[in-house]
Design a protein around this motif. Structure first.
Motif, PDB file in Angstrom:
ATOM      1  N   GLN A  53       0.813  -1.211   0.000  1.00  0.00           N
ATOM      2  CA  GLN A  53       0.000   0.000   0.000  1.00  0.00           C
ATOM      3  C   GLN A  53       0.851   1.268   0.000  1.00  0.00           C
ATOM      4  O   GLN A  53       0.424   2.315  -0.485  1.00  0.00           O
ATOM      5  CB  GLN A  53      -0.936   0.003   1.215  1.00  0.00           C
ATOM      6  N   SER A  54       2.045   1.184   0.559  1.00  0.00           N
ATOM      7  CA  SER A  54       2.912   2.366   0.660  1.00  0.00           C
ATOM      8  C   SER A  54       3.992   2.402  -0.414  1.00  0.00           C
ATOM      9  O   SER A  54       4.801   3.323  -0.453  1.00  0.00           O
ATOM     10  CB  SER A  54       3.580   2.412   2.045  1.00  0.00           C
ATOM     11  N   ASP A  55       4.001   1.407  -1.304  1.00  0.00           N
ATOM     12  CA  ASP A  55       5.093   1.224  -2.255  1.00  0.00           C
ATOM     13  C   ASP A  55       5.327   2.448  -3.132  1.00  0.00           C
ATOM     14  O   ASP A  55       4.450   2.869  -3.890  1.00  0.00           O
ATOM     15  CB  ASP A  55       4.778   0.011  -3.135  1.00  0.00           C
ATOM     16  N   GLU A  56       6.535   3.029  -3.030  1.00  0.00           N
ATOM     17  CA  GLU A  56       6.939   4.208  -3.812  1.00  0.00           C
ATOM     18  C   GLU A  56       5.857   5.289  -3.767  1.00  0.00           C
ATOM     19  O   GLU A  56       5.538   5.929  -4.755  1.00  0.00           O
ATOM     20  CB  GLU A  56       7.234   3.806  -5.264  1.00  0.00           C
ATOM     21  N   ARG A  57       5.308   5.479  -2.564  1.00  0.00           N
ATOM     22  CA  ARG A  57       4.177   6.393  -2.420  1.00  0.00           C
ATOM     23  C   ARG A  57       4.422   7.318  -1.233  1.00  0.00           C
ATOM     24  O   ARG A  57       4.053   7.011  -0.107  1.00  0.00           O
ATOM     25  CB  ARG A  57       2.906   5.573  -2.211  1.00  0.00           C
ATOM     26  N   LYS A  58       5.064   8.439  -1.467  1.00  0.00           N
ATOM     27  CA  LYS A  58       5.310   9.404  -0.400  1.00  0.00           C
ATOM     28  C   LYS A  58       3.984   9.989   0.075  1.00  0.00           C
ATOM     29  O   LYS A  58       3.119  10.337  -0.717  1.00  0.00           O
ATOM     30  CB  LYS A  58       6.224  10.530  -0.910  1.00  0.00           C
ATOM     31  N   GLY A  59       3.832  10.097   1.398  1.00  0.00           N
ATOM     32  CA  GLY A  59       2.612  10.660   1.957  1.00  0.00           C
ATOM     33  C   GLY A  59       1.560   9.623   2.282  1.00  0.00           C
ATOM     34  O   GLY A  59       0.542   9.939   2.886  1.00  0.00           O
ATOM     35  N   PHE A  60       1.802   8.357   1.893  1.00  0.00           N
ATOM     36  CA  PHE A  60       0.845   7.298   2.207  1.00  0.00           C
ATOM     37  C   PHE A  60       0.600   7.208   3.702  1.00  0.00           C
ATOM     38  O   PHE A  60      -0.520   7.027   4.164  1.00  0.00           O
ATOM     39  CB  PHE A  60       1.357   5.946   1.704  1.00  0.00           C
ATOM     40  N   PHE A  61       1.657   7.352   4.472  1.00  0.00           N
ATOM     41  CA  PHE A  61       1.558   7.132   5.914  1.00  0.00           C
ATOM     42  C   PHE A  61       0.586   8.123   6.555  1.00  0.00           C
ATOM     43  O   PHE A  61      -0.194   7.756   7.433  1.00  0.00           O
ATOM     44  CB  PHE A  61       2.935   7.253   6.556  1.00  0.00           C
ATOM     45  N   ARG A  62       0.595   9.368   6.090  1.00  0.00           N
ATOM     46  CA  ARG A  62      -0.315  10.363   6.662  1.00  0.00           C
ATOM     47  C   ARG A  62      -1.764   9.973   6.416  1.00  0.00           C
ATOM     48  O   ARG A  62      -2.611  10.080   7.293  1.00  0.00           O
ATOM     49  CB  ARG A  62      -0.019  11.741   6.068  1.00  0.00           C
ATOM     50  N   TYR A 164       8.336  10.626  -4.450  1.00  0.00           N
ATOM     51  CA  TYR A 164       8.960   9.670  -3.524  1.00  0.00           C
ATOM     52  C   TYR A 164      10.474   9.653  -3.719  1.00  0.00           C
ATOM     53  O   TYR A 164      11.245   9.788  -2.769  1.00  0.00           O
ATOM     54  CB  TYR A 164       8.367   8.283  -3.791  1.00  0.00           C
ATOM     55  N   TYR A 165      10.916   9.507  -4.955  1.00  0.00           N
ATOM     56  CA  TYR A 165      12.344   9.419  -5.257  1.00  0.00           C
ATOM     57  C   TYR A 165      13.072  10.713  -4.886  1.00  0.00           C
ATOM     58  O   TYR A 165      14.131  10.681  -4.234  1.00  0.00           O
ATOM     59  CB  TYR A 165      12.526   9.119  -6.750  1.00  0.00           C
ATOM     60  N   ASN A 166      12.520  11.838  -5.292  1.00  0.00           N
ATOM     61  CA  ASN A 166      13.170  13.115  -5.029  1.00  0.00           C
ATOM     62  C   ASN A 166      13.293  13.393  -3.532  1.00  0.00           C
ATOM     63  O   ASN A 166      14.311  13.918  -3.060  1.00  0.00           O
ATOM     64  CB  ASN A 166      12.398  14.253  -5.700  1.00  0.00           C
ATOM     65  N   TYR A 167      12.259  13.025  -2.792  1.00  0.00           N
ATOM     66  CA  TYR A 167      12.251  13.279  -1.346  1.00  0.00           C
ATOM     67  C   TYR A 167      13.339  12.486  -0.628  1.00  0.00           C
ATOM     68  O   TYR A 167      14.070  13.020   0.210  1.00  0.00           O
ATOM     69  CB  TYR A 167      10.874  12.918  -0.776  1.00  0.00           C
TER      70      TYR A 167
END
Length: 209
Positions: A53-62, A164-167
């Motif tokens: 669910q979080s794979d290469e997905r920045k902000g998923f956790f929020r 995700y990558y840039n962060y």
């Protein structure tokens, strides 16, 4: 040479997965794409589904924190007690990447592996691109959607990957100076692209056999 590491970044429907597998076969290396999620799950004690669910997905956790938390994710009350965060997810996955790379030759697709393994020897970082037209056609065929919908969803996924990558890397996803080699697979096809990359790897790492 004891082992080599090839990290493959890719645009959506540019053939990155197929090319990665061809390179793994060529160099008798282990191939890791979503397999990394299972390794990360084992390292963390959380379920593989959580990492998917979080794979290469920045902000998923929020967004996840606003959902009811259940034992199906694994971890139980330790989730809160351990101050779990998006960075924790990235660290578990990074640890899995490092562990795999220490064991032998590997081809990693995505997951910021080029950054995670930046201090490892014998590493080659490549980025696979392709024309938007060719990628949209493949996406339309695979997902049975219109061209407009295909382009919209491709851009949505790539925006997520770039963020995700840039962060996590401080570099720029898909930008030439972030990689050793960038190549358009739609120009010559996936198989020929894999052969060209393999030749580049041999020359860069001075592999003679």
């Amino acid at each position: 040479m004891d082992k080599i590491i090839i990290n493959v970044g890719r645009q959506v429907c540019a053939g990155g997965l197929e090319i990665g597998k061809l390179l793994a076969d060529e160099f008798q290396a282990k191939y890791y794409d979503r397999e990394l999620l299972n390794l990360a799950a084992k390292e963390s004690g959380f379920s593989e589904e959580f990492f998917k669910q979080s794979d290469e997905r920045k902000g998923f956790f929020r967004s996840f924190l606003h959902l009811p938390f259940g034992n199906s994710w694994g971890g139980g009350s330790n989730f809160y007690q351990n101050n779990f965060s998006q960075e924790s997810l990235f660290k578990f996955q990074s640890d899995a990447i490092i562990k795999a790379a220490q064991e032998g030759s590997c081809v990693f697709v995505g997951r910021c592996a080029d950054y995670v393994l930046r201090d490892f020897p014998n590493v080659v970082n490549v980025f696979i691109t392709a024309s938007l037209e060719s990628r949209a056609k493949l996406f339309m065929k695979e997902k049975n959607v219109s061209k407009e919908e295909a382009i919209r969803r491709i851009q949505q996924v790539e925006s997520r990957r770039a963020s995700y990558y840039n962060y996590y890397t401080g570099k720029h996803w898909g930008q030439a100076d972030s990689y050793d080699l960038c190549i358009d697979s739609s120009a010559i096809g996936s198989a020929a692209t894999a052969r060209l990359i393999a030749e580049f790897v041999r020359k860069k790492l001075n592999i003679t056999s």
